[in-house]
Design an enzyme around this catalytic site. Structure first.
Site, PDB file in Angstrom:
ATOM      1  N   LYS A  13       0.839  -1.213   0.000  1.00  0.00           N
ATOM      2  CA  LYS A  13       0.000   0.000   0.000  1.00  0.00           C
ATOM      3  C   LYS A  13       0.868   1.254   0.000  1.00  0.00           C
ATOM      4  O   LYS A  13       0.622   2.180  -0.764  1.00  0.00           O
ATOM      5  CB  LYS A  13      -0.903   0.059   1.255  1.00  0.00           C
ATOM      6  CG  LYS A  13      -1.836  -1.095   1.433  1.00  0.00           C
ATOM      7  CD  LYS A  13      -2.757  -0.885   2.638  1.00  0.00           C
ATOM      8  CE  LYS A  13      -2.044  -0.826   3.983  1.00  0.00           C
ATOM      9  NZ  LYS A  13      -1.446  -2.092   4.430  1.00  0.00           N
ATOM     10  N   ARG A  88      -8.864   1.666   9.504  1.00  0.00           N
ATOM     11  CA  ARG A  88      -8.363   0.338   9.828  1.00  0.00           C
ATOM     12  C   ARG A  88      -9.448  -0.517  10.492  1.00  0.00           C
ATOM     13  O   ARG A  88      -9.235  -1.689  10.732  1.00  0.00           O
ATOM     14  CB  ARG A  88      -7.223   0.567  10.809  1.00  0.00           C
ATOM     15  CG  ARG A  88      -6.147  -0.452  10.947  1.00  0.00           C
ATOM     16  CD  ARG A  88      -5.054  -0.368   9.934  1.00  0.00           C
ATOM     17  NE  ARG A  88      -3.787  -0.817  10.436  1.00  0.00           N
ATOM     18  CZ  ARG A  88      -2.630  -0.243  10.125  1.00  0.00           C
ATOM     19  NH1 ARG A  88      -2.596   0.818   9.354  1.00  0.00           N
ATOM     20  NH2 ARG A  88      -1.516  -0.739  10.577  1.00  0.00           N
ATOM     21  N   ARG A 127      12.327  -7.826   3.211  1.00  0.00           N
ATOM     22  CA  ARG A 127      12.433  -6.373   3.358  1.00  0.00           C
ATOM     23  C   ARG A 127      13.350  -6.019   4.532  1.00  0.00           C
ATOM     24  O   ARG A 127      14.215  -5.155   4.425  1.00  0.00           O
ATOM     25  CB  ARG A 127      11.034  -5.783   3.588  1.00  0.00           C
ATOM     26  CG  ARG A 127      10.995  -4.273   3.583  1.00  0.00           C
ATOM     27  CD  ARG A 127       9.586  -3.732   3.674  1.00  0.00           C
ATOM     28  NE  ARG A 127       9.007  -3.946   4.989  1.00  0.00           N
ATOM     29  CZ  ARG A 127       7.757  -3.640   5.323  1.00  0.00           C
ATOM     30  NH1 ARG A 127       6.936  -3.156   4.428  1.00  0.00           N
ATOM     31  NH2 ARG A 127       7.319  -3.836   6.539  1.00  0.00           N
ATOM     32  N   ARG A 139      11.911  -0.984  11.454  1.00  0.00           N
ATOM     33  CA  ARG A 139      10.876  -0.547  12.381  1.00  0.00           C
ATOM     34  C   ARG A 139      10.828  -1.474  13.585  1.00  0.00           C
ATOM     35  O   ARG A 139      11.078  -2.668  13.463  1.00  0.00           O
ATOM     36  CB  ARG A 139       9.520  -0.592  11.663  1.00  0.00           C
ATOM     37  CG  ARG A 139       9.346   0.532  10.688  1.00  0.00           C
ATOM     38  CD  ARG A 139       8.175   0.335   9.767  1.00  0.00           C
ATOM     39  NE  ARG A 139       6.977  -0.198  10.404  1.00  0.00           N
ATOM     40  CZ  ARG A 139       5.796  -0.289   9.795  1.00  0.00           C
ATOM     41  NH1 ARG A 139       5.673   0.119   8.549  1.00  0.00           N
ATOM     42  NH2 ARG A 139       4.755  -0.782  10.416  1.00  0.00           N
TER      43      ARG A 139
HETATM   44  P1  AMP Z   1       1.443   0.805   9.530  1.00  0.00           P
HETATM   45  O1  AMP Z   1       2.679   1.574   9.237  1.00  0.00           O
HETATM   46  O2  AMP Z   1       0.253   1.285   8.737  1.00  0.00           O
HETATM   47  O3  AMP Z   1       1.633  -0.678   9.416  1.00  0.00           O
HETATM   48  O4  AMP Z   1       1.067   1.100  11.061  1.00  0.00           O
HETATM   49  C1  AMP Z   1       1.936   0.738  12.097  1.00  0.00           C
HETATM   50  C2  AMP Z   1       1.183   0.680  13.418  1.00  0.00           C
HETATM   51  O5  AMP Z   1       0.592   1.964  13.682  1.00  0.00           O
HETATM   52  C3  AMP Z   1       0.006  -0.281  13.441  1.00  0.00           C
HETATM   53  O6  AMP Z   1       0.429  -1.601  13.755  1.00  0.00           O
HETATM   54  C4  AMP Z   1      -0.844   0.328  14.539  1.00  0.00           C
HETATM   55  O7  AMP Z   1      -0.330   0.065  15.823  1.00  0.00           O
HETATM   56  C5  AMP Z   1      -0.692   1.811  14.285  1.00  0.00           C
HETATM   57  N1  AMP Z   1      -1.706   2.327  13.330  1.00  0.00           N
HETATM   58  C6  AMP Z   1      -1.484   2.848  12.082  1.00  0.00           C
HETATM   59  N2  AMP Z   1      -2.634   3.225  11.504  1.00  0.00           N
HETATM   60  C7  AMP Z   1      -3.618   2.939  12.395  1.00  0.00           C
HETATM   61  C8  AMP Z   1      -5.037   3.073  12.380  1.00  0.00           C
HETATM   62  N3  AMP Z   1      -5.699   3.577  11.318  1.00  0.00           N
HETATM   63  N4  AMP Z   1      -5.728   2.656  13.484  1.00  0.00           N
HETATM   64  C9  AMP Z   1      -5.093   2.155  14.563  1.00  0.00           C
HETATM   65  N5  AMP Z   1      -3.769   1.977  14.633  1.00  0.00           N
HETATM   66  C10 AMP Z   1      -3.023   2.363  13.566  1.00  0.00           C
END
Ligand code: AMP
Length: 192
Positions: A13, A88, A127, A139
């Protein structure tokens, strides 16, 4: 152009959103990036979110709804934006719908990247290995255990969004297992 990307962690994404920002001149709004920035700056939100994020669980809807609502009001979003990693959960999607309506805005499309989940774990491991080999840092939630928890969170809380947006007629699905350029081509066809 206002878009949402759906798909499990590691589906690509972020990569696709980044490519489209260049094509359309609109920003990519990644709630994950915004939350990581808040953690790095040790803001109040960052302090509340860190442990939850490291465990691969979801930050509360109230926090993410607020950061997205504020971000959408910024001048660089005047011509649109690409949401990556938000909404989400179904309640977040409902909140987003109300938020956009309140601002007099509408989504153009919800694009779902369909992927094979077992291949995702391999993709994520590659990755991490590539990043480390290049001397970069990974990360804190990029480890197999947290990744599997993020996949479980996705299945339980985010996958129902496909049905939600199929119901509103906004859902478009693309094959996310194809190579990056082929996925971009499928998306551009949808948006043309
Ligand atoms: P991502 O980079 O999108 O994989 O997000 C990393 C982490 O941020 C996720 O595992 C969640 O802990 C938090 N996070 C990101 N976006 C959301 C969202 N829309 N709702 C809740 N937690 C989020």
């Amino acid at each position: 152009m206002r878009l949402i990307f759906l798909g499990p962690p590691g589906a690509g994404k972020g990569t696709q959103a980044k490519l489209l920002t260049e094509r359309y001149g609109i920003p990519q709004l990644s709630t994950g990036d915004m939350l990581r920035a808040a953690v790095a700056q040790a803001t109040e939100v960052g302090k509340r979110a860190k442990a939850v994020m490291d465990a691969g669980q979801l930050v509360s809807d109230a926090i993410v709804n607020e950061i997205v609502s504020d971000r959408i009001d910024a001048p660089d979003c005047a011509n649109g934006f690409i949401l990556d990693g938000y909404p989400r959960t179904v309640p977040q999607a409902v909140a987003l719908g109300e938020m956009l309506k309140g601002k007099g805005l509408k989504l153009d499309a919800v694009i779902e990247l369909k992927v094979d989940e077992t291949a995702l774990v391999k993709r994520m491991e590659n990755r991490v290995a590539e990043t480390i080999a290049a001397g970069g840092s990974v990360r804190s939630d990029d480890n197999p255990e947290a990744f599997k928890r993020r996949l479980t969170e996705y299945r339980e809380k985010t996958a129902p969004l496909s049905e939600h947006y199929a119901g509103t007629g906004e859902l478009k699905t693309v094959d996310g297992m194809a190579d990056v350029d082929a996925v971009t081509a499928q998306i551009e066809k949808i948006l043309a």
